[in-house]
Write a protein that holds these residues in place. Sequence first.
Motif, PDB file in Angstrom:
ATOM      1  N   ASP A  97      -9.368  32.587 -17.321  1.00 23.28           N
ATOM      2  CA  ASP A  97      -9.053  33.195 -16.021  1.00 23.28           C
ATOM      3  C   ASP A  97      -9.263  32.407 -14.704  1.00 23.28           C
ATOM      4  N   ARG A 149     -11.836  32.375 -12.517  1.00 25.09           N
ATOM      5  CA  ARG A 149     -13.134  31.817 -13.037  1.00 25.09           C
ATOM      6  C   ARG A 149     -13.198  30.427 -13.338  1.00 25.09           C
ATOM      7  N   SER A 200     -15.420  27.885 -11.489  1.00 26.49           N
ATOM      8  CA  SER A 200     -16.836  28.242 -11.327  1.00 26.49           C
ATOM      9  C   SER A 200     -17.595  28.086 -12.544  1.00 26.49           C
ATOM     10  N   VAL A 201     -16.655  27.433 -13.725  1.00 27.27           N
ATOM     11  CA  VAL A 201     -17.578  27.041 -14.842  1.00 27.27           C
ATOM     12  C   VAL A 201     -18.612  25.968 -14.497  1.00 27.27           C
ATOM     13  N   ALA A 255     -17.968  31.671 -19.639  1.00 29.50           N
ATOM     14  CA  ALA A 255     -16.813  32.017 -18.614  1.00 29.50           C
ATOM     15  C   ALA A 255     -15.661  32.691 -19.358  1.00 29.50           C
TER      16      ALA A 255
END
Length: 565
Positions: free
Chosen positions: A85, A88, A91-92, A131
Amino acid sequence: LASRAAALRSALGAPAAAPEEAGDAAAFIAGLEKEAAAPLARRAELLRRRKEAEAALERLGPYGALELPSELHTHSIRFYPGSLDEGRFFSVRLPPRAAFIPLNLAGARRRAVFFCPASSAAGLEAALKEAGFQADDIPSRPGLTFAGLKAALEEEISGISSELAVCEADIRTLAAAAAGRLAWAAEKAAAELAMLEAEAGLRGTASAVLVSGWVPQARAGEAARLISEAAGGCAVESSPAGPGSGAPVLLDPPRLLRPFAALVGAYGLPRYGEVEPTVFAAAAYLLMFGLMFGDAGHGAVVCIAGLWLARRGGKLRDAGRAAFACGLSAMFFGLVYGSFFGLGWFRKYALWRDPLEGDPLALPLAAVACGAAVISLGVLLNVVNRLRAGDRLGALLGRFGAAGLLFYWSALAAAAGLLSWRAALWPAAAGLACWAALGPVRKILGGDESWAETAAESAVGTFEGALLYLANTISFVRLAAYAMSHAALTAASYMLAGALRDMPGGAAVGLFVIVAGNAAAIGLEGLVAAVQALRLEYYEFFGKFFEGGGRPFRPFSMNISGGAK
């Protein structure tokens, strides 16, 4: 043999050809199957390989530009192609020494190739799983990068396509050479099959056989003579079919009415012994179409178009005849309205008046009167059908029987002022009482339903019938509405042309507007009138008497070497 010949014609794509005798049909088909087996198998294999290569290339997608090893896992590095997505993506929590190459968006997701040393693979896999990472199934080939694999797949597809073109050419050559003989073999097999299917239903003894079937009544004598001449020692008897005999139906109207027979056939076929509705359907359709599309000039254009279509022949002939008849109806109502391409000077010759002039209620009332006539005709035809079928109760007491006409005509007479409402009340009530009594009378004469079911159906049917007559009659007001819209669209083009007259070049622009307005009226309003007339025909007219359920007459025939037998 018939199915094998059809399969060969389909597989080879054999062109249409005149039948050429090939001797033994079974031997020819078997030989052609053997000869065609290799090229057809080769084509199937090439198609399979090309499909697989194209699917692999499609799965490779955006990765085809990367110079990364297609095996994904080397002895020291692990690669993970897939998508996340977009929200996200950044933000991994990547483990140490892990990285990624971002690619294009895939809807609301972003593609990328994540990679890391083999020692960090477990941590990267855990982070990606957390994630919501979705891995892509992409092809691989040892020793090639993604970019190299893409080039190899494209070259492979090109090579397969070249081989396939050669194979297709060989198959076309084979098909062209065998087309005539294959058509003959298929024809002969189909004729034999038809004969075997006919023989399977025959009854007989060791020395005699009974052949029974249907022929059109007008040709019964000719059929008996031909059978006697062909069969020698035989006896031929014929007798007319009656209602309820299950005889097939052959609609054979005059040539000009054949398009309307197709209109009837699209709704269904009458059962044998019922009224043949083609003449009535044609009259009702032309009346309604002309009333909505009344313009002598527009009707003349439709007539010319119909003649042109009819001269084209084939399947267009009937469409052309229908258009010609509709054009004549439009021309007649154009004389009634005084409308000729919407020109004002023609109105003084009107047999009645323009739809947009005079009392605004006159045309809707005329449309309702037209509808009342059509509905009454439908009920009368239903009375005839009920009597022919031996259902005297339905013909007398049914809501589309004599009792229905009593109710309907009483209500119409009251609405038209021919009778007072008080005087019309008693015959209308008598009609409703007959509808309500039909169910109980059938029950007394041996119906299977319970008294409660009979009473409920009678009450609901009576109420529904009264509403149905009212709704169907009001539905014909659309005839007036579309006649007015047709006239208004033409008039609007003249008004707009007049407003443009004083502008530079206004005469030319105005002429264009008039021509375009008339063309729109012919095309758009013609289509609307055709559809609405069909809708009224099927629901308000056919619904009164036409149940369908008849089966078509399909004469037995064999066609051997171009000669009908």
